[in-house]
Design a protein around this motif. Structure first.
Motif, PDB file in Angstrom:
ATOM      1  N   UNK A  34       0.821  -1.210   0.000  1.00 32.83           N
ATOM      2  CA  UNK A  34       0.000   0.000   0.000  1.00 32.83           C
ATOM      3  C   UNK A  34       0.861   1.269   0.000  1.00 32.83           C
ATOM      4  N   UNK A  35       1.917   1.251   0.798  1.00 35.26           N
ATOM      5  CA  UNK A  35       2.797   2.412   0.864  1.00 35.26           C
ATOM      6  C   UNK A  35       3.540   2.609  -0.461  1.00 35.26           C
ATOM      7  N   UNK A  36       3.926   1.506  -1.097  1.00 35.65           N
ATOM      8  CA  UNK A  36       4.615   1.590  -2.386  1.00 35.65           C
ATOM      9  C   UNK A  36       3.692   2.185  -3.447  1.00 35.65           C
ATOM     10  N   UNK A  37       2.447   1.702  -3.514  1.00 37.99           N
ATOM     11  CA  UNK A  37       1.478   2.220  -4.481  1.00 37.99           C
ATOM     12  C   UNK A  37       1.215   3.704  -4.244  1.00 37.99           C
ATOM     13  N   UNK A  38       1.073   4.073  -2.975  1.00 39.20           N
ATOM     14  CA  UNK A  38       0.815   5.473  -2.620  1.00 39.20           C
ATOM     15  C   UNK A  38       1.955   6.366  -3.109  1.00 39.20           C
ATOM     16  N   UNK A  39       3.191   5.947  -2.865  1.00 34.94           N
ATOM     17  CA  UNK A  39       4.331   6.807  -3.208  1.00 34.94           C
ATOM     18  C   UNK A  39       4.569   6.882  -4.709  1.00 34.94           C
ATOM     19  N   UNK A  40       4.439   5.763  -5.422  1.00 38.63           N
ATOM     20  CA  UNK A  40       4.668   5.826  -6.867  1.00 38.63           C
ATOM     21  C   UNK A  40       3.547   6.577  -7.574  1.00 38.63           C
ATOM     22  N   UNK A  41       2.363   6.620  -6.947  1.00 40.78           N
ATOM     23  CA  UNK A  41       1.249   7.376  -7.530  1.00 40.78           C
ATOM     24  C   UNK A  41       1.442   8.871  -7.328  1.00 40.78           C
ATOM     25  N   UNK A  42       2.066   9.234  -6.203  1.00 47.30           N
ATOM     26  CA  UNK A  42       2.171  10.641  -5.828  1.00 47.30           C
ATOM     27  C   UNK A  42       3.452  11.308  -6.315  1.00 47.30           C
ATOM     28  N   UNK A  43       4.546  10.542  -6.333  1.00 46.99           N
ATOM     29  CA  UNK A  43       5.851  11.135  -6.624  1.00 46.99           C
ATOM     30  C   UNK A  43       6.515  10.483  -7.828  1.00 46.99           C
ATOM     31  N   UNK A  44       7.502  11.176  -8.373  1.00 54.52           N
ATOM     32  CA  UNK A  44       8.332  10.644  -9.455  1.00 54.52           C
ATOM     33  C   UNK A  44       9.713  10.310  -8.901  1.00 54.52           C
ATOM     34  N   UNK A  45      10.261   9.204  -9.369  1.00 51.19           N
ATOM     35  CA  UNK A  45      11.581   8.758  -8.924  1.00 51.19           C
ATOM     36  C   UNK A  45      12.465   8.484 -10.134  1.00 51.19           C
ATOM     37  N   UNK A  46      13.766   8.604  -9.938  1.00 48.21           N
ATOM     38  CA  UNK A  46      14.701   8.241 -11.006  1.00 48.21           C
ATOM     39  C   UNK A  46      14.749   6.722 -11.156  1.00 48.21           C
ATOM     40  N   UNK A  47      14.857   6.039 -10.016  1.00 49.06           N
ATOM     41  CA  UNK A  47      14.905   4.568 -10.024  1.00 49.06           C
ATOM     42  C   UNK A  47      14.161   4.051  -8.797  1.00 49.06           C
ATOM     43  N   UNK A  48      13.430   2.946  -8.977  1.00 55.56           N
ATOM     44  CA  UNK A  48      12.745   2.276  -7.870  1.00 55.56           C
ATOM     45  C   UNK A  48      13.376   0.901  -7.659  1.00 55.56           C
ATOM     46  N   UNK A  49      13.755   0.619  -6.418  1.00 61.15           N
ATOM     47  CA  UNK A  49      14.244  -0.704  -6.038  1.00 61.15           C
ATOM     48  C   UNK A  49      13.041  -1.432  -5.464  1.00 61.15           C
ATOM     49  N   UNK A  50      12.579  -2.463  -6.145  1.00 57.68           N
ATOM     50  CA  UNK A  50      11.264  -3.040  -5.867  1.00 57.68           C
ATOM     51  C   UNK A  50      11.337  -4.520  -5.507  1.00 57.68           C
ATOM     52  N   UNK A  51      10.977  -4.834  -4.260  1.00 58.09           N
ATOM     53  CA  UNK A  51      10.925  -6.229  -3.826  1.00 58.09           C
ATOM     54  C   UNK A  51       9.677  -6.889  -4.419  1.00 58.09           C
ATOM     55  N   UNK A  52       9.822  -8.119  -4.902  1.00 57.59           N
ATOM     56  CA  UNK A  52       8.681  -8.833  -5.485  1.00 57.59           C
ATOM     57  C   UNK A  52       7.619  -9.105  -4.426  1.00 57.59           C
ATOM     58  N   UNK A  53       8.050  -9.464  -3.220  1.00 54.06           N
ATOM     59  CA  UNK A  53       7.109  -9.797  -2.144  1.00 54.06           C
ATOM     60  C   UNK A  53       7.099  -8.697  -1.097  1.00 54.06           C
ATOM     61  N   UNK A  54       5.975  -7.968  -1.020  1.00 54.32           N
ATOM     62  CA  UNK A  54       5.873  -6.826  -0.114  1.00 54.32           C
ATOM     63  C   UNK A  54       4.880  -7.066   1.025  1.00 54.32           C
ATOM     64  N   UNK A  55       4.833  -8.256   1.560  1.00 57.21           N
ATOM     65  CA  UNK A  55       3.983  -8.641   2.686  1.00 57.21           C
ATOM     66  C   UNK A  55       2.506  -8.526   2.352  1.00 57.21           C
ATOM     67  N   UNK A  56       2.044  -7.312   2.102  1.00 58.05           N
ATOM     68  CA  UNK A  56       0.606  -7.115   1.871  1.00 58.05           C
ATOM     69  C   UNK A  56       0.236  -7.119   0.393  1.00 58.05           C
ATOM     70  N   UNK A  57       1.192  -7.412  -0.477  1.00 55.88           N
ATOM     71  CA  UNK A  57       0.898  -7.438  -1.899  1.00 55.88           C
ATOM     72  C   UNK A  57       2.142  -7.725  -2.715  1.00 55.88           C
TER      73      UNK A  57
END
Length: 224
Positions: A34-57
């Motif tokens: 949920x926090x990842x979705x919230x931040x990528x929806x609101x902000x722009x990043x140069x690079x995202x380091x993204x874990x496949x398994x994020x506990x809640x999704x």
């Protein structure tokens, strides 16, 4: 460079942040889906380091969201699962790279730089704008090959301006890109004015008059 670390293993998350911030990056964190979705929806990043398994999704669902929103953010998937199917799905969804846990932080940092070079800088460490050259490898800048003496924030600001040339950047966008979450704590944007004015003076003294004020809107890096 502004990065998002979407990783639910807090000790690893903080190790990554500590290492990458030491290299001068601005890092923000997301500890669940949920926090990842919230931040990528609101902000722009140069690079995202993204874990496949994020506990809640699933991190792959975050990747699908980025694709749906047509965001051109570089993405490196990290996972404890060395499954070929996960790797291929992530790359098919638009990820730029995939690294399996455990990994060395130095390797992750190198991959981040490679993704950034390929995505924003066309594979070259040197970015050119007329007589200005920015060496992203050495984190230095030159006007007609004469080195500019810049602070780290001034260098980051120049790089942000050049990669967003001819686009009006609001004070809020500049602050959020250069300071991340900490920009929300500011009472005003006086600190932005200081950095922009200092950079403008250094460029202008070498004849590079490209930082324009868009009154009421922000700033624009342009020849106009």
């Amino acid at each position: 460079m502004k990065l998002l670390i979407a990783e639910d293993e807090i000790s690893l998350q903080q190790s990554i942040v500590t290492y990458l911030e030491r290299d001068g990056n601005v890092c923000e964190c997301a500890s669940n889906y949920e926090e990842a979705i919230y931040k990528v929806s609101l902000y722009d990043y140069d690079v995202i380091i993204l874990d496949v398994n994020l506990v809640t999704g699933s991190g792959l669902e975050v990747l699908k969201h980025l694709k749906k929103e047509k965001k051109k953010t570089g993405v490196i998937i990290i996972s404890a699962n060395n499954s070929l199917s996960d790797k291929l799905e992530g790359l098919d969804l638009g990820a730029d790279d995939y690294i399996t846990k455990p990994f060395h932080l130095a390797e992750l940092n190198s991959r981040i730089k490679a993704v950034l070079r390929r995505g924003k800088f066309g594979g070259d460490e040197n970015i050119l704008f007329n007589e200005i050259r920015v060496d992203t490898g050495a984190k230095s800048a030159y006007v007609l090959d004469k080195p500019l003496t810049l602070t780290r924030k001034e260098y980051d600001l120049l790089l942000f301006f050049i990669t967003n040339k001819n686009r009006i950047l609001s004070k809020e966008i500049i602050a959020e890109h250069l300071w991340g979450d900490n920009s929300d704590l500011a009472d005003n944007f006086d600190f932005i004015y200081v950095h922009i004015n200092n950079l403008r003076k250094k460029l202008t003294s070498e004849g590079a008059k490209y930082i324009k004020t868009a009154y009421g809107s922000g700033y624009k890096f342009t020849e106009e």
